[in-house]
Write a protein that holds these residues in place. Structure first.
Motif, PDB file in Angstrom:
ATOM      1  N   ASN B 176       0.979  -1.197  -0.134  1.00  0.00           N
ATOM      2  CA  ASN B 176       0.041  -0.116  -0.074  1.00  0.00           C
ATOM      3  C   ASN B 176       0.821   1.390  -0.090  1.00  0.00           C
ATOM      4  OD1 ASN B 176      -2.200  -1.446  -0.062  1.00  0.00           O
ATOM      5  ND2 ASN B 176      -2.572  -1.290   2.273  1.00  0.00           N
ATOM      6  N   TYR B 186      -1.934   6.133   3.340  1.00  0.00           N
ATOM      7  CA  TYR B 186      -0.732   5.053   3.308  1.00  0.00           C
ATOM      8  C   TYR B 186       0.610   5.995   3.356  1.00  0.00           C
ATOM      9  CZ  TYR B 186      -4.370   1.982   1.485  1.00  0.00           C
ATOM     10  OH  TYR B 186      -5.543   1.356   1.266  1.00  0.00           O
ATOM     11  N   LYS B 404      -9.751   1.509  -1.771  1.00  0.00           N
ATOM     12  CA  LYS B 404      -9.254   1.255  -0.499  1.00  0.00           C
ATOM     13  C   LYS B 404     -10.330   0.266   0.748  1.00  0.00           C
ATOM     14  CE  LYS B 404      -8.094   5.522   0.337  1.00  0.00           C
ATOM     15  NZ  LYS B 404      -7.722   6.667   1.278  1.00  0.00           N
TER      16      LYS B 404
END
Lengths: 64, 417
Positions: B176, B186, B404
């Protein structure tokens, strides 16, 4: 017309076998082999499809 | 009523990543395909300018010509000369390498990824998928991305590479941070994508250096061992090349299929008639998987560097310029796909290029297809009424079409016996 499969590129996706089973064969080494090196004009559309959609673009058609 | 687009061509900016968070990219690509299929996109403080290539035939032409269009100056738009993130692996990481070196690197591992080799893994993929669904089934709700979609490709690539299970969550996080480095969620270095990506790479390199050292002491039956023992032109891979290879396998192996799974489920949510068709006729699974790949095209682009003056689709290009190949756009090209903007689980033929084509055709394509087929078969059988439970949260990235988070709900089911 002559058909060539590039050994360095072929990865056995067998899209060519789907397009032209008369001309291509997938063997146990995961490579496609040309059964008819000089296919007749009747097979041209199928062979062109095989070359066009080969994921690795490993097939060449050479006009003679 | 059809929505009239107010978008002006001169306002198009695909280097503005807000476009992807807001999900406006397809509207833009559609407009470019119709009016300016090869479009000059200005740069900004992060990204240098590039040509957007949006039509199927032009993407194919570029992909076939690796001499004119090089991969060795980086493969994503994060290619500001001041930012070495994307060129740091040039000539060392397979995906950032041109032939003939690319061919040799690829031959080290490609036998393990052929359709035949992949088919042998099906029992293992089914077992992993069963366990993943077992874990969420009794709960009645979950985050589909982190609890389901991410776990299957992560498990498959980690098992191939011989990474111990306790390290899989760390691989998920580092992936990520590596590919989602422009997304604040992230970022380990707040506000800095390049530094976040560099940090992720350093941590991954340190980890794989230890893994490689263990394989040198004792060989195992895994991909890291294959790379440690490899021989290219009579030489083994340098330590750096080996680490880039490991990083590539991890990144490519888990971020892409994850997004095809979550994007595919989202497509089924958004097209209930197609979902019903598939659920009533599981024989459509094979064409449905291809349509999910066409529709989601998780790798949004690859970048190529123009090595000599040329002409593409009537547009002159100059040496030193960059072209971005927008795969999701090519895969909705109205000249190639009838009703290109309709999601059709029975679509035939479907010659999409979600995996690219030619020299850099996705090495893991067969894996992705297997994982998608098994996942959708088992998911729709086990959780037949799975439904959205809130809006999706999209990744801030122009490179990966990512989701996500995706809350879902379903009637709780017992774990399988």
């Amino acid at each position: 017309m002559r058909v060539i499969v590039d050994r360095d590129r072929c990865e056995g996706n067998a899209r060519c076998v789907l397009a032209a089973p008369e001309v291509f064969e997938l063997r146990s080494d995961d490579q496609s082999y040309v059964l008819i090196e000089h296919p007749g004009e009747d097979l041209r559309p199928k062979v062109e499809e095989a070359a066009r959609f080969c994921p690795r673009q490993a097939i060449s058609l050479i006009e003679e | 009523m059809a929505q009239v687009s107010s978008l002006r061509i001169e306002d198009v900016d695909l280097a503005n990543l807000d476009v992807f968070v807001q999900g406006r990219q397809h509207e833009i690509w559609r407009r470019l395909r119709a009016e300016e299929p090869i479009h000059w996109n200005p740069g900004n403080d992060r990204f240098i300018p590039f040509w957007s290539v949006t039509k199927y035939a032009d993407l194919i032409a570029v992909s076939r010509d690796t001499t004119t269009y090089s991969s060795q100056q980086g493969i994503s738009m994060a290619a500001n000369p001041a930012d070495p993130t994307t060129t740091v692996g040039a000539g060392k990481m397979m995906i950032i390498t041109d032939p003939p070196r690319h061919v040799r690197l690829r031959r080290l591992v490609n036998k393990g990824f052929t359709p035949r080799a992949t088919a042998l893994l099906e029992p293992s993929v089914r077992e992993i998928t069963r366990k993943i669904i077992d874990d969420v089934a009794p709960r009645g709700s979950c985050d589909f991305v982190t609890d389901v979609a991410a776990l299957l490709p992560l498990a498959v690539i980690c098992e191939m590479m011989g990474i111990p299970q306790e390290d899989w969550p760390m691989m998920f996080e580092l992936t990520n941070q590596g590919l989602g480095s422009e997304d604040p969620e992230y970022q380990t270095v707040p506000g800095s994508g390049p530094e976040t990506a560099a940090r992720s790479r350093r941590e991954m390199f340190a980890y794989f250096a230890r893994q490689a050292e263990e394989r040198r002491r004792e060989r195992r039956d895994d991909l890291v061992s294959v790379l440690v023992e490899s021989d290219v032109d009579g030489e083994s891979l340098s330590e750096e090349e080996l680490l880039f290879f490991c990083q590539l396998l991890i990144l490519a192996g888990n971020e892409t299929t994850r997004n095809a799974i979550s994007g595919g489920l989202l497509a089924l949510f958004e097209h209930p008639e197609q979902r019903a068709r598939l659920q009533h006729n599981p024989a459509l699974l094979t064409t449905a998987v291809e349509e999910i790949l066409r529709w989601t095209s998780p790798v949004a682009h690859m970048m190529r560097y123009v090595t000599r003056d040329t002409v593409l689709g009537g547009q002159p290009l100059r040496a030193g310029e960059r072209v971005l190949l927008w795969y999701p756009s090519a895969n909705r090209d109205e000249d190639v796909f009838p009703n290109a903007n309709q999601f059709d689980v029975g679509r035939t033929p479907n010659e999409h290029i979600a995996f690219g084509i030619g020299e850099h055709f996705c090495l893991g394509a067969s894996f992705a297809r297997l994982e998608l087929r098994v996942m959708f078969e088992m998911l729709l059988a086990r959780l037949p009424d799975i439904a959205p439970a809130g809006p999706v949260d999209r990744l801030r990235s122009g490179f990966i079409g990512g989701i996500k988070h995706m809350p879902v709900q379903f009637t709780p089911q017992p774990a399988s016996v």
